[in-house]
Write an enzyme that holds these catalytic residues in place. Structure first.
Site, PDB file in Angstrom:
ATOM      1  CG  ASP A   1      21.309  14.903  84.320  1.00  0.00           C
ATOM      2  OD1 ASP A   1      21.956  13.943  84.865  1.00  0.00           O
ATOM      3  OD2 ASP A   1      20.202  15.199  83.702  1.00  0.00           O
TER       4      ASP A   1
ATOM      5  CG  HIS B   1      15.138  19.197  78.773  1.00  0.00           C
ATOM      6  ND1 HIS B   1      14.211  20.101  78.754  1.00  0.00           N
ATOM      7  CD2 HIS B   1      15.088  18.646  80.171  1.00  0.00           C
ATOM      8  CE1 HIS B   1      13.345  19.848  79.815  1.00  0.00           C
ATOM      9  NE2 HIS B   1      14.106  19.033  80.618  1.00  0.00           N
TER      10      HIS B   1
HETATM   11 FE   FE2 Z   1      16.231  14.916  81.247  1.00  0.00          FE
END
Ligand code: FE2
Length: 259
Positions: free
Chosen positions: A8, A68
Site C-alpha cells: 500500500d 478505501h
Molecule cells: Fe485497506
C-alpha cells in the site's frame, strides 16, 4: 520473469519514496511487471485520477485497491471512463472483484508485459473484520475460468493473515502469486508453495503513531495523518516461469528513505 509487487502506497510520503526508489529497484532486479496497491495514495484515503496517472507514469503497470477505493469520488468517473477498454490507462486501476455486481470499474485486468508476456491481476477483498462482500474464494474460481494468461497475480486486501494465507493455499498451483495488502505491515512469511504459487500475507500502518496511540488509549476518534519520518518502501519480488506461470522464487524487499 520478474514481478515486483509494492504494498500500500500511503499518502505523499509513500508516493515520494516510490518516486525516488522504484526506478532503481526495477532496474536492479530487471523487473518485467510492476503492480502496486494505491488505495491510500491520496493522503491515506483513496486515490485521485491524477495520482493514479502519476503512478502509471512511474512504471506501475496495474494499481490494485481495497476498502478505501471510493473515498475520492472522482475516481468513479475515471474508472467508468475506460468503458471496459483494456487499452485505456483508466482500466488498469482495479477495485476488489468481489464487490457487489453493478459496482463501478473492474476487479481484474488482463494484459501483456512490454516483452509481450500475457498476465492477469485479480484484486480481492477479505471478509474477516471487513464489510461483507461476495465470497472471494468461489469468485476467483469463476475468474480463473475466464482468464487465459498463465502469469496471474492476486492481491487480497484483508485484515486477517489467516484469510490471506488461506487464499494462498486455495489458489496454490493455479496462480503465480497471492499477496496480502491493507494492514501495511510486511510479514516475514514469504514462500513458494509446493505447486509453484508464491505467497506473502502482507506487504504499524503508515500513520503518525501518536494518533494511533491516542485512539487505543482513549477510544476517541482521531484522523489518521501519514507519518513523514522513517518512510519505507515495502515490496515483494516474485520470480516465475513466463510459460507455465509457476513461481520459482519470492523475496521480501524493504528500503528506507535515504538509505
Ligand atoms: Fe485497506
Amino acid at each position: 520473469m520478474r514481478i515486483l509487487f509494492v504494498g500500500d502506497i500511503f499518502g505523499r510520503p509513500g508516493r515520494t519514496i516510490v518516486h525516488e526508489r522504484l526506478p532503481e529497484l526495477q532496474k536492479q532486479h530487471a523487473v518485467d511487471l510492476t503492480i502496486a496497491n494505491g488505495e491510500n495514495a491520496a493522503g491515506g484515503f483513496g486515490i485521485t485520477p491524477q495520482i493514479a496517472e502519476e503512478l502509471f507514469e512511474l512504471g506501475i503497470d496495474v494499481i490494485t485497491t481495497g476498502n478505501h477505493i471510493w473515498d475520492k469520488r472522482e475516481i468513479i468517473d475515471y474508472m467508468n471512463s475506460a468503458n471496459g477498454n483494456e487499452a485505456s490507462l483508466a482500466r488498469r486501476i482495479l477495485r476488489p472483484a468481489n464487490y457487489p455486481a453493478g459496482s463501478p470499474g473492474f476487479g481484474w485486468y488482463q494484459g501483456r508485459t512490454r516483452a509481450g508476456v500475457p498476465y492477469a491481476v485479480i484484486n480481492l477483498q477479505g471478509r474477516v473484520f471487513m464489510t461483507q462482500n461476495d465470497d472471494p474464494f468461489r469468485l476467483t474460481d469463476e475468474l480463473l475460468r475466464q482468464i487465459t494468461a498463465k502469469v496471474i497475480l492476486v492481491d487480497i486486501h484483508a485484515e486477517a493473515t489467516s484469510e490471506k494465507i488461506s487464499m494462498g493455499w486455495y489458489l496454490e498451483g493455479r496462480v503465480t502469486a497471492v499477496l496480502g495488502t491493507h494492514t501495511h505491515v510486511p510479514t516475514a512469511d514469504e514462500q513458494v508453495l509446493p505447486s509453484g504459487t508464491a505467497v506473502q500475507t502482507e506487504g504499524v500502518i503508515g500513520v503518525q503513531k501518536e494518533l494511533i496511540l491516542q485512539r487505543f488509549l482513549t477510544n476517541m476518534p482521531s484522523r489518521f495523518e501519514p507519518a513523514t519520518n522513517d518512510v519505507r518502501l515495502c515490496a515483494t519480488l516474485i520470480e516465475c516461469n513466463p510459460d507455465s506461470g509457476r513461481a520459482t522464487g519470492v523475496q521480501r524487499i524493504m528500503l528506507r528513505q535515504g538509505k
